[in-house]
Design a protein around this motif. Structure first.
Motif, PDB file in Angstrom:
ATOM      1  N   GLU A  58     114.450 -17.944 150.812  1.00  0.00           N
ATOM      2  CA  GLU A  58     114.606 -18.255 152.229  1.00  0.00           C
ATOM      3  C   GLU A  58     115.877 -19.076 152.407  1.00  0.00           C
ATOM      4  O   GLU A  58     116.269 -19.817 151.496  1.00  0.00           O
ATOM      5  CB  GLU A  58     113.366 -19.028 152.710  1.00  0.00           C
ATOM      6  CG  GLU A  58     112.177 -18.080 152.835  1.00  0.00           C
ATOM      7  CD  GLU A  58     110.835 -18.778 152.905  1.00  0.00           C
ATOM      8  OE1 GLU A  58     110.785 -20.016 153.139  1.00  0.00           O
ATOM      9  OE2 GLU A  58     109.832 -18.071 152.707  1.00  0.00           O
ATOM     10  N   GLN A  59     116.476 -18.982 153.548  1.00  0.00           N
ATOM     11  CA  GLN A  59     117.695 -19.723 153.886  1.00  0.00           C
ATOM     12  C   GLN A  59     118.784 -19.573 152.810  1.00  0.00           C
ATOM     13  O   GLN A  59     119.389 -20.557 152.405  1.00  0.00           O
ATOM     14  CB  GLN A  59     117.401 -21.218 154.058  1.00  0.00           C
ATOM     15  CG  GLN A  59     116.419 -21.531 155.171  1.00  0.00           C
ATOM     16  CD  GLN A  59     115.673 -22.825 154.910  1.00  0.00           C
ATOM     17  OE1 GLN A  59     116.231 -23.766 154.373  1.00  0.00           O
ATOM     18  NE2 GLN A  59     114.411 -22.860 155.273  1.00  0.00           N
ATOM     19  N   SER A  81     124.517 -24.727 155.337  1.00  0.00           N
ATOM     20  CA  SER A  81     123.805 -24.772 154.062  1.00  0.00           C
ATOM     21  C   SER A  81     124.795 -24.450 152.933  1.00  0.00           C
ATOM     22  O   SER A  81     125.694 -23.613 153.096  1.00  0.00           O
ATOM     23  CB  SER A  81     122.630 -23.802 154.062  1.00  0.00           C
ATOM     24  OG  SER A  81     123.035 -22.544 153.623  1.00  0.00           O
ATOM     25  N   THR A 155     112.669 -21.753 148.852  1.00  0.00           N
ATOM     26  CA  THR A 155     114.121 -21.890 148.941  1.00  0.00           C
ATOM     27  C   THR A 155     114.624 -22.156 147.523  1.00  0.00           C
ATOM     28  O   THR A 155     113.821 -22.444 146.625  1.00  0.00           O
ATOM     29  CB  THR A 155     114.527 -23.082 149.841  1.00  0.00           C
ATOM     30  OG1 THR A 155     114.067 -24.272 149.204  1.00  0.00           O
ATOM     31  CG2 THR A 155     113.944 -22.959 151.242  1.00  0.00           C
TER      32      THR A 155
END
Ligand SMILES: Nc1ncnc2c1ncn2[C@@H]1O[C@H](COP(=O)(O)OP(=O)(O)OP(=O)(O)O)[C@@H](O)[C@H]1O
Ligand SMILES: C[C@@](O)(CCOP(=O)(O)O)CC(=O)O
Length: 472
Positions: A58-59, A81, A155
């Motif tokens: 994720e992300q 990020s 993540t």
């Protein structure tokens, strides 16, 4: 043209801690679990846009801008990020590329942007959460039923890694894919090309980690299974600087730069031997283990030097016996295969009494040398008070060693509560080992599917990797 490079994970069978010093070596085995970096040119992005994504997480989408003017690179991260390893790889590998290639070719290849996808085989990450959500047991059969490169539902900062060296395999596959895409290396990955990939990947990995480690993990991602002797750290320490001069960087990582004095002696497990791995849920923080062991080593120079010397000798003996077994196979494969078959049906403690001949003698010597390695790791644990082979692991390893056809069982690398490996002689032994792991109560033991694979970095086609095209 799509470019794909792939690099394997690793298991350090012997040499943990010692391999940090140039006078000692480590025996590292590559795994069938690999990382893949896929680079695809885009047609609809603005010039210099690089998008990177890791679909298992994720992300995990990062955008960069790389503007090339003459031989100069202006490199910026666009997304908030960050991924330190990816970003460091891109920025410095592009700088090396600019020193070795025509800037207009680089500009042209970046003119409509490029897209990079990075994936690692499921074994690199714990699949416990994934299996639980599907109400499956943590067994090899259940793991086999998962899709390749399946989503971790985590993540990159929350995922549980299994110790196969994801950052080194990722770095190596990304560096190799970039050098290949920008035509600095050919898809043959010749020896000098591998040296360049290695040197760039070591630099990037060290800079992203913030320290110069032993480098065995990057080395095995490049060369697969081998005996590893580290490079002198001062090849990298002077350039461990985010603002490193591009020309200095490029000459430091050059394949012909003789300051790189690392040694790679190819290695393979002898015929009939295979590697099994399990990850232990308890886990250990490797940098903490290393920090504590090195602190103890400094405060107790006499006892640690003696231990290092003895461990170094027995580590080498283990390797020599493996090599001698491979030699005996080439000399008389029938006799060799018969002995392995016989040994695979007996506990290793019975080999001495019940199997005769040169091959059997060598098998017994191998087991004895590895037992000595383990007893020295247990001594290190006791003297340093650092859990390198803690008693919970000793009990599990002893139970594995007590299974017919198991030649050895140990803690890889820095040890601790992270993982174990077994070296086994037959599928039947594999099955018995997995049964012991499944029923083990004191620690939660999760099987991995990887086996030993001595291949290093390679260029691959999309069609040759099952499941890869599905995630693009
Ligand atoms: N699939 C991936 N895509 C992008 N980056 C990744 C991926 N897997 C790992 N990384 C990078 O590697 C970092 C993890 O590096 P770290 O040094 O903590 O682990 P490691 O020692 O290599 O772990 P292990 O040996 O258990 O695999 C992540 O934070 C991320 O930057
Ligand atoms: C302790 C050490 O020698 C090995 C660590 O290995 P691993 O990451 O636990 O496989 C550290 C190093 O070599 O970088």
């Amino acid at each position: 043209m799509t470019t794909i490079a792939s690099a394997p994970g690793k298991v350090l069978l012997t040499g943990g801690y010692l391999v940090l010093e140039q006078q000692f070596s480590g025996l590292v085995v590559g795994t069938s679990a690999r990382f893949y970096t896929v680079i695809r040119p885009q047609t609809d992005l603005t010039a210099g846009t690089i998008t990177v994504n890791s679909p298992q997480f994720e992300q995990a989408l990062w955008n960069y801008k790389a503007i090339v003017t003459q031989h100069k690179l202006q490199f910026d991260s666009i997304t908030e990020s960050r991924n330190k390893f990816v970003e460091t790889c891109l920025k410095y590998t592009l700088q090396v590329i600019l020193e070795r290639s025509n800037p207009s070719l680089v500009q042209q290849k970046l003119s409509h942007g490029i897209d990079i996808t990075i994936v690692g085989d499921n074994d690199f990450y714990s699949q416990r959460a994934q299996l639980e959500s599907k109400q499956l047991e943590n067994t090899a059969e259940a793991l086999n039923s998962l899709d390749p490169f399946c989503k971790t539902h985590a993540t990159l900062s929350t995922v549980h890694k299994t110790g196969l060296g994801s950052s080194a395999a990722l770095t190596t596959s990304l560096v190799a894919a970039l050098l290949l895409h920008f035509q600095v290396v050919s898809n043959q990955f010749t020896d000098p090309e591998k040296k360049l990939i290695h040197n760039v990947a070591q630099f990037v990995h060290c800079l992203a980690q913030g320290k110069v480690g032993s480098g065995f993990d990057v080395s095995s991602a490049v060369w697969g299974s081998h005996q590893y002797k580290r490079f002198r750290p001062d090849i990298l320490t002077p350039i461990m600087d985010e603002n490193v001069d591009q020309k200095l960087l490029s000459s430091s990582v050059d394949a012909d730069n003789l300051n790189w004095d690392n040694k790679v002696v190819p290695f393979q497990l002898p015929p009939g031997f295979d590697l099994m791995l399990a990850d232990i849920d308890a886990g250990s923080h490797t940098p903490t283990l290393v920090g504590k062991v090195l602190h103890w080593k400094k405060t107790k120079p006499e006892e640690s030097t003696l231990l290092w010397t003895q461990l170094g000798q027995f580590n080498l003996l283990v390797e020599q016996h493996f090599r001698e077994l491979s030699r005996l196979y080439t000399q008389d494969s029938t006799d060799y295969n018969q002995t392995i078959e016989r040994c695979s049906q007996l506990k290793s403690s019975d080999w001495h009494q019940q199997v005769q001949g040169k091959v059997a003698e060598e098998m017994v010597s191998l087991v004895n040398a590895f037992n000595k390695v383990r007893s020295l790791l247990q001594k290190m644990t006791e003297l340093s008070q650092v859990p390198v082979e803690p008693q919970e692991q000793t009990r599990l390893l002893d139970a594995c060693t007590d299974i017919p056809g198991v030649a050895m069982a140990g803690v890889p690398g820095a040890g601790g509560y992270d993982a174990i490996f077994c070296i086994v002689l037959s599928n039947r032994s594999k099955h018995l080992v997995r049964k012991v792991w499944e029923s083990w109560k004191e620690l939660s033991v999760g099987p991995l599917l990887s086996h030993a694979d001595s291949n290093g970095v390679t260029s691959v086609s999309l069609a040759s990797v099952p499941g890869l095209s599905d995630i693009l």
